[in-house]
Design a protein around this motif. Structure first.
Motif, mmCIF file in Angstrom:
data_model
loop_
_atom_site.group_PDB
_atom_site.id
_atom_site.type_symbol
_atom_site.label_atom_id
_atom_site.label_comp_id
_atom_site.label_asym_id
_atom_site.label_seq_id
_atom_site.Cartn_x
_atom_site.Cartn_y
_atom_site.Cartn_z
ATOM 1 N N HIS A 211 0.725 -1.203 0.117
ATOM 2 C CA HIS A 211 0.098 0.021 0.032
ATOM 3 C C HIS A 211 0.883 1.202 -0.018
ATOM 4 C CE1 HIS A 211 -3.849 -2.318 1.646
ATOM 5 N NE2 HIS A 211 -3.182 -2.797 0.681
ATOM 6 N N SER A 212 1.893 1.192 -0.713
ATOM 7 C CA SER A 212 2.809 2.223 -0.932
ATOM 8 C C SER A 212 2.187 3.415 -1.704
ATOM 9 C CB SER A 212 4.207 2.073 -1.566
ATOM 10 O OG SER A 212 4.829 0.955 -0.772
ATOM 11 N N ALA A 213 2.630 4.773 -1.454
ATOM 12 C CA ALA A 213 2.087 5.874 -2.264
ATOM 13 C C ALA A 213 2.527 5.876 -3.682
ATOM 14 C CB ALA A 213 2.796 7.054 -1.277
ATOM 15 N N GLY A 214 1.505 6.145 -4.462
ATOM 16 C CA GLY A 214 1.649 5.949 -5.967
ATOM 17 C C GLY A 214 1.261 4.606 -6.477
ATOM 18 N N TYR A 215 0.953 3.570 -5.690
ATOM 19 C CA TYR A 215 0.467 2.414 -6.128
ATOM 20 C C TYR A 215 -1.004 2.110 -5.623
ATOM 21 C CZ TYR A 215 5.497 1.479 -7.142
ATOM 22 O OH TYR A 215 6.530 1.612 -7.414
ATOM 23 N N SER A 216 -1.558 1.575 -6.560
ATOM 24 C CA SER A 216 -3.025 0.891 -6.322
ATOM 25 C C SER A 216 -3.010 -0.140 -5.246
ATOM 26 C CB SER A 216 -3.653 0.348 -7.507
ATOM 27 O OG SER A 216 -3.781 1.247 -8.540
ATOM 28 N N PRO A 217 -3.596 0.093 -4.096
ATOM 29 C CA PRO A 217 -3.448 -0.842 -3.082
ATOM 30 C C PRO A 217 -4.071 -2.181 -2.981
ATOM 31 C CG PRO A 217 -5.120 0.948 -2.383
ATOM 32 C CD PRO A 217 -4.567 1.415 -3.403
ATOM 33 N N MET A 218 -3.610 -3.175 -2.950
ATOM 34 C CA MET A 218 -4.119 -4.454 -3.253
ATOM 35 C C MET A 218 -3.790 -5.634 -2.069
ATOM 36 S SD MET A 218 -2.633 -6.300 -6.475
ATOM 37 C CE MET A 218 -1.548 -7.739 -6.170
ATOM 38 N N PRO A 219 -4.457 -6.382 -1.761
ATOM 39 C CA PRO A 219 -5.777 -6.838 -2.243
ATOM 40 C C PRO A 219 -6.899 -5.838 -1.855
ATOM 41 C CG PRO A 219 -5.196 -8.248 -0.385
ATOM 42 C CD PRO A 219 -4.038 -7.390 -0.957
ATOM 43 N N GLN A 220 -7.805 -5.597 -2.985
ATOM 44 C CA GLN A 220 -8.845 -4.587 -2.263
ATOM 45 C C GLN A 220 -9.673 -4.919 -1.174
ATOM 46 O OE1 GLN A 220 -11.605 -4.136 -5.679
ATOM 47 N NE2 GLN A 220 -9.817 -3.682 -7.257
ATOM 48 N N GLY A 221 -9.872 -4.000 -0.429
ATOM 49 C CA GLY A 221 -10.644 -4.287 0.816
ATOM 50 C C GLY A 221 -9.850 -4.858 1.899
#
Length: 243
Positions: A211-221
């Motif tokens: 969940h680093s800045a600039g990346y889409s956090p995954m897994p969702q939720g």
């Protein structure tokens, strides 16, 4: 006199030999009849490859083992997320999952499990059927009472991070539902080793799961445990090899 002494020595020889034979038989019998017998465990454990997170006492962790399966394969846009609510089902959290067709302590009597595991054309999810390991984890969780187990002391070992035994099962449970042909979230395919390695070496995979800045956090939720992230990081730092 000499003959008497010789006769006495022969008797001693045969006496010692008989005692040795008896001792050997006794020791051999002891080897096959241990004093401490193994204790059989009645705790049901999921039949899962690799380090699927379940507690050391055999309890399946809902937070780290079961929920990611539902988030990755079921609670997606157009299916069973809070917005889509297909067929009235929302499968994005503990309360919404256990309220829809889960008979605590009886996986085979649970409608939700039967839909996931029946193997017919009506099996859900329709575009990416669950692996046997995933079905086993869900079944074990239900049979153990379908508890909201969180922050488990899970048997995850960050020093073990081979692709086939650890990384592939980890991605399969947490990411593959959104990143395979037919469901390419972010146009990223994680269904093959080659594709996973590409995303690993370009930094996007680790950036997203951290969940680093600039990346889409995954897994969702949700988010992988720190141990799981360490396994992924160690695998990448070691060259992201297959073995």
């Amino acid at each position: 006199m000499k003959q008497s002494r010789w006769s006495t020595m022969q008797k001693r020889y045969w006496t010692v030999k008989v005692l040795v034979i008896i001792l050997i038989i006794f020791v051999d019998a002891c080897v096959h009849d241990p004093i401490i017998k193994p204790v059989s465990s009645t705790v049901e454990q999921p039949v899962t490859p690799g380090p699927t997170p379940y507690a050391y006492d055999g309890t399946v962790c809902f937070e780290s083992s079961v929920l990611p399966i539902f988030l990755s394969t079921c609670a997606k846009s157009g299916c069973h997320d809070a917005s889509s609510r297909q067929d009235g089902y929302v499968l994005d959290g503990y309360s919404t999952i256990v309220s829809r067709g889960v008979a605590r302590g009886n996986a085979n009597g649970s409608k939700l499990y039967r839909v996931l595991a029946d193997g017919s054309e009506n099996t859900m999810p329709p575009d990416a059927h669950l692996s046997q390991a995933q079905k086993d984890s869900i079944a074990s969780w239900i049979n153990q009472g379908a508890k909201n187990t969180v922050n488990c002391n899970c048997n995850c070992d960050s020093t073990k991070f081979t692709y086939a035994a650890v990384i592939e099962p980890l991605l399969s449970s947490n990411c593959l539902g959104c990143h395979e042909p037919g469901s390419l979230g972010g146009n990223i395919d994680l269904s093959t080793y080659a594709n996973v390695k590409t995303q690993a070496l370009n930094g996007r995979l680790l950036g997203s799961v951290q969940h680093s800045a600039g990346y889409s956090p995954m897994p969702q939720g949700g988010k992988l445990s720190e141990c799981q992230i360490s396994q992924l990081r160690n695998w990448i730092n070691a060259g992201a090899g297959y073995n």
